[in-house]
Scaffold this motif. Structure first.
Motif, PDB file in Angstrom:
ATOM      1  N   CYS A  26      -4.257  -8.375  -9.863  1.00 31.53           N
ATOM      2  CA  CYS A  26      -3.926  -7.236  -8.998  1.00 31.53           C
ATOM      3  C   CYS A  26      -3.878  -5.931  -9.778  1.00 31.53           C
ATOM      4  O   CYS A  26      -4.294  -4.878  -9.280  1.00 31.53           O
TER       5      CYS A  26
ATOM      6  N   ILE B  29      -3.767   2.183 -10.174  1.00 32.81           N
ATOM      7  CA  ILE B  29      -4.191   0.920  -9.566  1.00 32.81           C
ATOM      8  C   ILE B  29      -3.256  -0.204 -10.023  1.00 32.81           C
ATOM      9  O   ILE B  29      -2.903  -1.103  -9.247  1.00 32.81           O
TER      10      ILE B  29
ATOM     11  N   TRP C 245      -3.248   4.870  -4.498  1.00 34.14           N
ATOM     12  CA  TRP C 245      -4.370   4.323  -5.257  1.00 34.14           C
ATOM     13  C   TRP C 245      -4.879   3.065  -4.555  1.00 34.14           C
ATOM     14  O   TRP C 245      -4.157   2.460  -3.749  1.00 34.14           O
ATOM     15  N   PRO C 246      -6.105   2.624  -4.858  1.00 40.82           N
ATOM     16  CA  PRO C 246      -6.659   1.447  -4.179  1.00 40.82           C
ATOM     17  C   PRO C 246      -5.845   0.174  -4.453  1.00 40.82           C
ATOM     18  O   PRO C 246      -5.244   0.018  -5.510  1.00 40.82           O
ATOM     19  N   ASN C 247      -5.862  -0.714  -3.488  1.00 42.86           N
ATOM     20  CA  ASN C 247      -5.231  -2.027  -3.596  1.00 42.86           C
ATOM     21  C   ASN C 247      -6.351  -3.054  -3.710  1.00 42.86           C
ATOM     22  O   ASN C 247      -7.036  -3.351  -2.728  1.00 42.86           O
ATOM     23  N   LEU C 248      -6.564  -3.596  -4.915  1.00 46.71           N
ATOM     24  CA  LEU C 248      -7.733  -4.416  -5.201  1.00 46.71           C
ATOM     25  C   LEU C 248      -7.327  -5.736  -5.856  1.00 46.71           C
ATOM     26  O   LEU C 248      -6.187  -5.902  -6.279  1.00 46.71           O
TER      27      LEU C 248
ATOM     28  N   HIS D 148     -10.803  -4.531 -12.224  1.00 48.56           N
ATOM     29  CA  HIS D 148     -12.161  -4.249 -12.687  1.00 48.56           C
ATOM     30  C   HIS D 148     -12.520  -4.945 -13.999  1.00 48.56           C
ATOM     31  O   HIS D 148     -13.638  -4.785 -14.492  1.00 48.56           O
TER      32      HIS D 148
ATOM     33  N   TYR E 114      -5.774   7.071 -13.209  1.00 51.08           N
ATOM     34  CA  TYR E 114      -6.339   6.340 -12.070  1.00 51.08           C
ATOM     35  C   TYR E 114      -6.153   4.837 -12.240  1.00 51.08           C
ATOM     36  O   TYR E 114      -5.653   4.153 -11.335  1.00 51.08           O
ATOM     37  N   TYR E 115      -6.553   4.304 -13.393  1.00 52.35           N
ATOM     38  CA  TYR E 115      -6.437   2.857 -13.597  1.00 52.35           C
ATOM     39  C   TYR E 115      -4.985   2.417 -13.746  1.00 52.35           C
ATOM     40  O   TYR E 115      -4.626   1.311 -13.331  1.00 52.35           O
TER      41      TYR E 115
ATOM     42  N   THR F 244       1.810  -5.123  -4.935  1.00 54.55           N
ATOM     43  CA  THR F 244       1.218  -6.178  -4.108  1.00 54.55           C
ATOM     44  C   THR F 244       1.616  -7.555  -4.621  1.00 54.55           C
ATOM     45  O   THR F 244       1.926  -8.461  -3.833  1.00 54.55           O
TER      46      THR F 244
ATOM     47  N   ASN G 226       0.818  -1.224   0.000  1.00 56.67           N
ATOM     48  CA  ASN G 226       0.000   0.000   0.000  1.00 56.67           C
ATOM     49  C   ASN G 226       0.849   1.271   0.000  1.00 56.67           C
ATOM     50  O   ASN G 226       0.463   2.290   0.581  1.00 56.67           O
TER      51      ASN G 226
ATOM     52  N   GLN H  22      -0.026   0.077  -7.999  1.00 56.87           N
ATOM     53  CA  GLN H  22      -0.273  -0.466  -6.661  1.00 56.87           C
ATOM     54  C   GLN H  22      -0.391  -1.988  -6.711  1.00 56.87           C
ATOM     55  O   GLN H  22       0.155  -2.710  -5.868  1.00 56.87           O
TER      56      GLN H  22
END
Length: 331
Positions: A64, A299, A19-22, A68, A295-296, A306, A15, A302
């Protein structure tokens, strides 16, 4: 610092990025798909290489980085993840003309040629990737993906070769230019537009601010890769295309000092990217397109961090998790 004491998480922990970790919800099926491709299609790999590619969990990198994607969208992205990683790994000891042929042939297949029955999975899967992308993406995007693939082989893998042959790294200034291509990230960045559904038009891609932000995105991932892959590359003893090694040699730094400097360079590029995005808001009706692209892509940055830290054995100390080129069982 003893090389065995080096831990990449000390520099880029989980993290780390804004940006989000998804994780893509289709990750389990994506893993089953990739294992089947390795077992049934990549017959030119040795049994040890197959085992190691499965343990790398490259499908988790796809999941990761692009959480989406629908399953239909994820299939060619996941297929390309395996194809491109295997391609890069297994041409390590190839002659320049062999890499040139592979680049030319794969590009021709992406543009419509059909692979022959004698060609291996690197070529067979290129045709599948092409057809799967064309099923849901516009032609302008497909052409950009193809061009990105071409330039990363031509100006990435191929331009590394003279330095690897001579076992001599380029200067830091030149390395930073070449690494932008040799990290092979340009094609992957186009996948964020699949998630957003917003395709950047040519006049936006040619804008100097967007071009600079794309350069920074790629550089950040390059420096991230160099930090995380260092344990594997220390084991090889002949790897020269790593920012930390280049800094050590050019500036006579210790491993610890060079690692800290690599992180400083990484952070400077990250700060510049965020500053440009925040300050320049002059894209008019395409502002959302640019924002979504960053943004993407963020992600993705990020997500791959991960992946390095939690999902893969690819970069283990001593190179034990890497599928080094071997004599193949089957061509």
């Amino acid at each position: 610092m003893n090389p065995l004491d080096y831990k990449s998480k000390d520099y880029l922990p989980l993290n780390y990025y804004p940006w989000p970790n998804l994780m893509n919800p289709h990750v389990e099926q994506m893993g089953k798909d990739m294992d089947a491709w390795i077992d049934n299609d990549y017959t030119f790999l040795t049994e040890l290489q197959k085992i190691r590619y499965k343990k790398m969990r490259l499908h988790a990198c796809t999941a990761c980085m692009w959480p989406h994607l629908t399953y239909e969208q994820a299939v060619p992205c996941n297929r390309f993840m395996l194809q491109y990683v295997v391609l890069d790994d297994q041409v390590e000891d190839s002659l320049p003309e062999e890499v040139e042929y592979l680049r030319t042939r794969c590009t021709a297949i992406l543009r419509g040629d059909q692979p022959t029955s004698e060609e291996n999975a690197l070529y067979q899967h290129m045709a599948l990737i092409r057809d799967e992308f064309k099923a849901f993406m516009p032609e302008v995007w497909v052409e950009r993906f193809i061009e990105s693939f071409y330039i990363t082989i031509r100006y990435g893998i191929e331009l590394e070769h003279p330095y690897k042959t001579a076992n001599r790294p380029p200067s830091l200034a030149l390395f930073q230019v070449l690494r932008e291509y040799s990290v092979l990230m340009f094609p992957y960045l186009t996948f964020g537009e699949i998630e957003s559904g917003l395709i950047l038009p040519p006049h936006i891609l040619e804008h100097p601010v967007v071009k600079r932000m794309i350069t920074l995105l790629v550089r950040i991932i390059a420096w991230q890769n160099d930090i995380h892959s260092l344990p594997k590359e220390l084991a090889k003893g002949t790897e020269i295309f790593n920012l930390i090694f280049v800094l050590q040699q050019e500036n006579q730094l210790s491993l610890q000092e060079a690692s800290a400097e690599a992180l400083r360079i990484h952070n400077k590029d990250l700060e510049e990217l965020l500053a440009l995005q925040n300050e320049y808001r002059e894209f008019g009706e395409y502002q959302e397109h640019v924002d979504q692209f960053i943004y993407y892509s963020g992600i993705g940055i990020q997500g791959v961090n991960t992946f390095y830290l939690q999902e893969t054995e690819r970069y283990r100390h001593g190179g034990a998790g890497f599928a080094w080129p071997e004599a193949a069982n089957e061509k």
